[in-house]
Design an enzyme around this catalytic site. Sequence first.
Site, PDB file in Angstrom:
ATOM      1  CG  HIS A 307      -6.021 -21.791   6.440  1.00  0.00           C
ATOM      2  ND1 HIS A 307      -6.026 -22.982   7.103  1.00  0.00           N
ATOM      3  CD2 HIS A 307      -6.885 -20.981   7.076  1.00  0.00           C
ATOM      4  CE1 HIS A 307      -6.877 -22.895   8.110  1.00  0.00           C
ATOM      5  NE2 HIS A 307      -7.404 -21.692   8.131  1.00  0.00           N
ATOM      6  CG  ASP A 364     -10.136 -13.481   8.288  1.00  0.00           C
ATOM      7  OD1 ASP A 364     -11.346 -13.393   8.518  1.00  0.00           O
ATOM      8  OD2 ASP A 364      -9.321 -14.002   9.066  1.00  0.00           O
TER       9      ASP A 364
HETATM   10  N1  ACO Z   1       1.924 -13.829   2.045  1.00  0.00           N
HETATM   11  C1  ACO Z   1       3.153 -14.100   1.574  1.00  0.00           C
HETATM   12  N2  ACO Z   1       3.861 -15.207   1.876  1.00  0.00           N
HETATM   13  C2  ACO Z   1       3.287 -16.078   2.719  1.00  0.00           C
HETATM   14  C3  ACO Z   1       2.002 -15.877   3.266  1.00  0.00           C
HETATM   15  C4  ACO Z   1       1.317 -14.702   2.885  1.00  0.00           C
HETATM   16  N3  ACO Z   1       0.105 -14.441   3.363  1.00  0.00           N
HETATM   17  N4  ACO Z   1       1.677 -16.895   4.066  1.00  0.00           N
HETATM   18  C5  ACO Z   1       2.721 -17.736   4.051  1.00  0.00           C
HETATM   19  N5  ACO Z   1       3.700 -17.244   3.233  1.00  0.00           N
HETATM   20  C6  ACO Z   1       4.972 -17.889   2.898  1.00  0.00           C
HETATM   21  C7  ACO Z   1       5.943 -17.837   4.063  1.00  0.00           C
HETATM   22  O1  ACO Z   1       6.745 -16.679   4.018  1.00  0.00           O
HETATM   23  C8  ACO Z   1       6.709 -19.104   3.843  1.00  0.00           C
HETATM   24  O2  ACO Z   1       7.618 -18.868   2.783  1.00  0.00           O
HETATM   25  P1  ACO Z   1       9.080 -19.588   2.775  1.00  0.00           P
HETATM   26  O3  ACO Z   1       8.775 -21.051   2.629  1.00  0.00           O
HETATM   27  O4  ACO Z   1       9.775 -18.990   1.616  1.00  0.00           O
HETATM   28  O5  ACO Z   1       9.711 -19.259   4.096  1.00  0.00           O
HETATM   29  C9  ACO Z   1       5.675 -20.089   3.317  1.00  0.00           C
HETATM   30  O6  ACO Z   1       4.676 -19.274   2.673  1.00  0.00           O
HETATM   31  C10 ACO Z   1       5.004 -20.931   4.404  1.00  0.00           C
HETATM   32  O7  ACO Z   1       4.549 -20.068   5.441  1.00  0.00           O
HETATM   33  P2  ACO Z   1       4.315 -20.491   6.941  1.00  0.00           P
HETATM   34  O8  ACO Z   1       4.364 -19.295   7.801  1.00  0.00           O
HETATM   35  O9  ACO Z   1       5.216 -21.643   7.273  1.00  0.00           O
HETATM   36  O10 ACO Z   1       2.837 -21.066   6.875  1.00  0.00           O
HETATM   37  P3  ACO Z   1       1.930 -21.379   8.125  1.00  0.00           P
HETATM   38  O11 ACO Z   1       1.100 -22.530   7.749  1.00  0.00           O
HETATM   39  O12 ACO Z   1       2.745 -21.490   9.372  1.00  0.00           O
HETATM   40  O13 ACO Z   1       1.056 -20.050   8.283  1.00  0.00           O
HETATM   41  C11 ACO Z   1      -0.654 -18.464   8.077  1.00  0.00           C
HETATM   42  C12 ACO Z   1      -0.279 -19.936   7.952  1.00  0.00           C
HETATM   43  C13 ACO Z   1      -0.305 -17.945   9.478  1.00  0.00           C
HETATM   44  C14 ACO Z   1      -2.153 -18.316   7.888  1.00  0.00           C
HETATM   45  C15 ACO Z   1       0.131 -17.653   7.004  1.00  0.00           C
HETATM   46  O14 ACO Z   1      -0.216 -18.114   5.708  1.00  0.00           O
HETATM   47  C16 ACO Z   1      -0.102 -16.159   7.114  1.00  0.00           C
HETATM   48  O15 ACO Z   1       0.633 -15.488   7.847  1.00  0.00           O
HETATM   49  N6  ACO Z   1      -1.117 -15.594   6.371  1.00  0.00           N
HETATM   50  C17 ACO Z   1      -1.439 -14.199   6.486  1.00  0.00           C
HETATM   51  C18 ACO Z   1      -2.289 -13.951   7.739  1.00  0.00           C
HETATM   52  C19 ACO Z   1      -3.694 -14.475   7.578  1.00  0.00           C
HETATM   53  O16 ACO Z   1      -4.365 -14.272   6.558  1.00  0.00           O
HETATM   54  N7  ACO Z   1      -4.180 -15.142   8.632  1.00  0.00           N
HETATM   55  C20 ACO Z   1      -5.558 -15.668   8.673  1.00  0.00           C
HETATM   56  C21 ACO Z   1      -5.572 -17.149   8.722  1.00  0.00           C
HETATM   57  S1  ACO Z   1      -7.207 -17.752   8.553  1.00  0.00           S
HETATM   58  C22 ACO Z   1      -7.899 -17.501  10.059  1.00  0.00           C
HETATM   59  O17 ACO Z   1      -7.298 -17.470  11.099  1.00  0.00           O
HETATM   60  C23 ACO Z   1      -9.339 -17.326  10.006  1.00  0.00           C
END
Ligand code: ACO
Length: 429
Positions: A307, A364
């Site tokens: 998140h 979720d």
């Molecule tokens: N699985 C694996 N790795 C992940 C995940 C995940 N779900 N989420 C983030 N990471 C990793 C990224 O690859 C990144 O790794 P790195 O540093 O080696 O490059 C690091 O964690 C940071 O990720 P960001 O994309 O910079 O985090 P951000 O805060 O921008 O994204 C988000 C948040 C979009 C929710 C992300 O965690 C994600 O894509 N999660 C999966 C989708 C999801 O569950 N969305 C629902 C959000 S809640 C809602 O809207 C109700």
Amino acid sequence: MQDKATISYDGKAADYPVIIGTEGEKAIDVGKLRAQTGCITFDDGYGNTGSCLSKITFIDGDQGILRYRGIDIAELAEKSDFIETAYLIIWGRFPTADERRAFEARLQEHAKLPESMTQQFQGFPKDAHPMAILTAMINAMSCHHQELFEIRNEADFTTATAILLSKIRLIAAYIYKHGTGDSLFVQPSDASGYTAQFLTMMFSWPGKRYVADADVARALDLLFILHADHEQNCSTSTVRMVASSEANLFTAVSAGVSALWGKLHGGANQAVLEMLQGIKDRGDSIESVIAKCKQKDSDFRLMGFGHRVYKNFDPRAKIIKVACDKVLDKLGKTDPLLQIAKDLEKAALSDSYFVDRKLYPNVDFYSGIIMRAIGIPTNMFTVMFALGRMPGWIANWKETNENPKARIYRPRQIYMGPKLRSYEEAKKG
Ligand code: ACO
């Protein structure tokens, strides 16, 4: 505490006021930065940017805190219901008993869809994604309620709010029925409470009326409460952005629905279920799924994990996990996907990749399992999220419109494209 910050650049220094929120959050007000230094701020993804002052929802992502109008989400989940919570979010206080009765009467008054709106469904392909239809139908409310383009007073606002909150249920139910190939829509006829009535709209067919079990209706109501607002997320910021141009409430909310659709936001609940189903169908091991997240150059993510704001735990996920077990027990169901979800959570929470990046289950991760148990098809999950998020979008539209200092939202950018060149030079490539 200092009430100003000094920024210096290119030999020039200027002071900027520091704004301190109710819960001690601090922000440097850079409103005069460009005029004083010639610079703008750059914050890709807006992770450090406060776009507004708001009195609606407070989140502390490090502590796992979520409060609507100052009340903790766990307390609301235990003691409130969706309509009371919606009222609280939109108007900033709980309704009196009379106000609640009056508001429910308004919801009842607007529960049906006019024939002109139901006819619109015939134009959508049967296999259209429910979110595409939902965006179109909410925007279409602007066509059917032109008298509410301008919200002139509180009465107009209450009417528009009742229309949106109430009609989205029947629209969602019709979307579902349209997708099954059946166009025999059932108009609502009872007053069994907001969420129970929605389930009746969803699962009744001509001659066969569905009556929701109280615990099942309560579980869905709880999901709606947990989704009701979440401060400046992608869809809510979109609603505020559109509202800032003084566009009408229906069209601003419709833009919010579009923003919600993506799988990094509201579409994650559908993506979680598809991911869990894929793991089950292929017989993937939990270890192989975790390993796939870590592979270099892999864009695979564990859906329902991570998140932007919560870096410790998502308080909504904790509540939902408990509710999930309860609903399955009540319905006498077991779901192999729930076991896969629990195993994945356990493995991820003890894996340094997830621990180091502070990736935890979000709301979720388990919500889809509850919806599936109730009988809601996977491609309708994000529509359910939209139903729950409606109060938050409406409240944020209201707050944007009531701000006497409001200006149209208009971020700047840093241009990184080609320097000035002639038409001929560009054609040469
Ligand atoms: N699985 C694996 N790795 C992940 C995940 C995940 N779900 N989420 C983030 N990471 C990793 C990224 O690859 C990144 O790794 P790195 O540093 O080696 O490059 C690091 O964690 C940071 O990720 P960001 O994309 O910079 O985090 P951000 O805060 O921008 O994204 C988000 C948040 C979009 C929710 C992300 O965690 C994600 O894509 N999660 C999966 C989708 C999801 O569950 N969305 C629902 C959000 S809640 C809602 O809207 C109700």
